[in-house]
Scaffold this motif. Sequence first.
Motif, mmCIF file in Angstrom:
data_model
loop_
_atom_site.group_PDB
_atom_site.id
_atom_site.type_symbol
_atom_site.label_atom_id
_atom_site.label_comp_id
_atom_site.label_asym_id
_atom_site.label_seq_id
_atom_site.Cartn_x
_atom_site.Cartn_y
_atom_site.Cartn_z
ATOM 1 N N LYS A 1 13.784 -22.759 -18.671
ATOM 2 C CA LYS A 1 13.840 -21.387 -18.135
ATOM 3 C C LYS A 1 13.411 -21.358 -16.680
ATOM 4 O O LYS A 1 14.003 -20.689 -15.855
ATOM 5 N N ILE A 2 12.342 -22.118 -16.377
ATOM 6 C CA ILE A 2 11.854 -22.144 -14.988
ATOM 7 C C ILE A 2 12.912 -22.771 -14.082
ATOM 8 O O ILE A 2 13.241 -22.262 -13.022
ATOM 9 N N LYS B 1 16.066 -23.014 -14.467
ATOM 10 C CA LYS B 1 17.259 -22.170 -14.339
ATOM 11 C C LYS B 1 17.078 -21.103 -13.245
ATOM 12 O O LYS B 1 18.041 -20.594 -12.694
ATOM 13 N N LYS B 2 15.812 -20.798 -12.927
ATOM 14 C CA LYS B 2 15.570 -19.786 -11.882
ATOM 15 C C LYS B 2 15.667 -20.376 -10.482
ATOM 16 O O LYS B 2 15.712 -19.662 -9.502
ATOM 17 N N ARG C 1 20.958 -22.708 -10.690
ATOM 18 C CA ARG C 1 21.269 -21.460 -11.387
ATOM 19 C C ARG C 1 22.625 -21.474 -12.094
ATOM 20 O O ARG C 1 22.788 -20.895 -13.150
ATOM 21 N N GLY D 1 9.651 -21.544 -7.456
ATOM 22 C CA GLY D 1 11.114 -21.548 -7.473
ATOM 23 C C GLY D 1 11.708 -22.266 -6.270
ATOM 24 O O GLY D 1 12.868 -22.640 -6.273
ATOM 25 N N GLY E 1 20.962 -11.725 -11.956
ATOM 26 C CA GLY E 1 19.857 -12.661 -11.686
ATOM 27 C C GLY E 1 20.291 -14.099 -11.890
ATOM 28 O O GLY E 1 19.747 -15.019 -11.296
ATOM 29 N N LEU E 2 21.272 -14.315 -12.735
ATOM 30 C CA LEU E 2 21.742 -15.686 -12.990
ATOM 31 C C LEU E 2 22.868 -16.086 -12.035
ATOM 32 O O LEU E 2 23.448 -17.146 -12.160
ATOM 33 N N SER F 1 19.193 -12.729 -24.072
ATOM 34 C CA SER F 1 19.272 -14.191 -24.021
ATOM 35 C C SER F 1 20.419 -14.705 -24.892
ATOM 36 O O SER F 1 21.091 -15.675 -24.552
#
Length: 364
Positions: free
Chosen positions: A6-7, A9-10, A15, A77, A270-271, A353
């Motif tokens: 998850k981290i 992916k940010k 991304r 990030g 955001g993605l 999700s």
Amino acid sequence: MIQIGKIIKKVPIFRMLGKESIDFIVERLKFKTFQKGEAICKSGDPGEEMYIIISGQTDICIGEPGSEQVVATLKSGDYFGEMALLTGEPRSATVLATEACETFVLYKNDFDVILERYPSISLSMGKIVSQRLRDTLKKAASMPKTDNIEAKSDGSGPKGSLKDMALVDLISFCEGNSLTGSMKITRDSETGHFEFERGQLVSVKLGGTKEDEALDKMLSWEDGDFEITVRPLTLSKESKAAEEEIEVKSILIVNNSMVVRKVIERAFKGLGYKVKTASNIDNSMNELAVENIDIIISDVKLSDGNGIDFINKVREQEDLPFIFITDNAIKAEFEEQLKQLGNAELTKTHEVSEIVKLVENKIL
Ligand code: CMP
């Protein structure tokens, strides 16, 4: 493992990657912490790893000890240490932990494997490296040692007089900063050009003079002007292909409820997706007429028809994939109808999700 994914992916450069690719990267990361005040890496040292900041803050510093300047401050990030890995050059800056930091470390061997496998990463990294280099050159231009060099306001590199900085020092400055770009030297009516690729001097020109003679001649100039221009890293064929690979996908979110539309829209934006929204079938058809949409996420019941009506209408024009957000009450009957139509999925929950996962399986 899921948490790390998850981290990661940010982080902007990762991304656009799917779950499998993220897992591949996560397996290669090591965890490392640094105390406040610790130098994580030092300018001029060889670089064998890059870092992704999970928490904390670092300053990127250039210049001689005692007169360092902060070029940038990086936070959760952000990443650093990639330049030495990409160029093979020593560290271009000192990185100081200004707060206690938790980081993921990626060693060169793994970094190379990842870049080879996912060339899209080197493309986005290349763009950031160019920008960083440009910022560093600008900052360097305002430093005490080179305070005679002006930074140009149009975003290109520094310029100044050879009286204040000898050509030999300018060349090592360009090499030390891994310049990709050019340096122009002018004296009276003569103009010389130096080309650098990732800090390597690749060509020297002065009219029709042979390269080594041109260099010798210019090295003896005690006056004249110089101007450095930073060029964004040129894309290799692979990178160009990668650029196509990371083409942004577009999603159309269709739902009666503005709140639902907003929640899903925010998640996908955001993605890094392009997102359009509509409240019913009619509005969706208008969007589809003007936008290139890759997938539709829709409610089952809309004010002007149900999901099956919607699919049929869209598929008269193009065979787009659909994700439907449902509740258990209508699932069985609706699921059967969807199977017949194909290329459409139902969510099992209302969780964003799960919607993201279904979308990524369909279009990435
Ligand atoms: P590297 O040269 O390996 O080590 C120092 C790192 O500092 C460098 O990689 C970049 O990651 C980072 N860095 C250098 N210049 C800048 C800048 N202008 N902005 C942000 N980060 C930078």
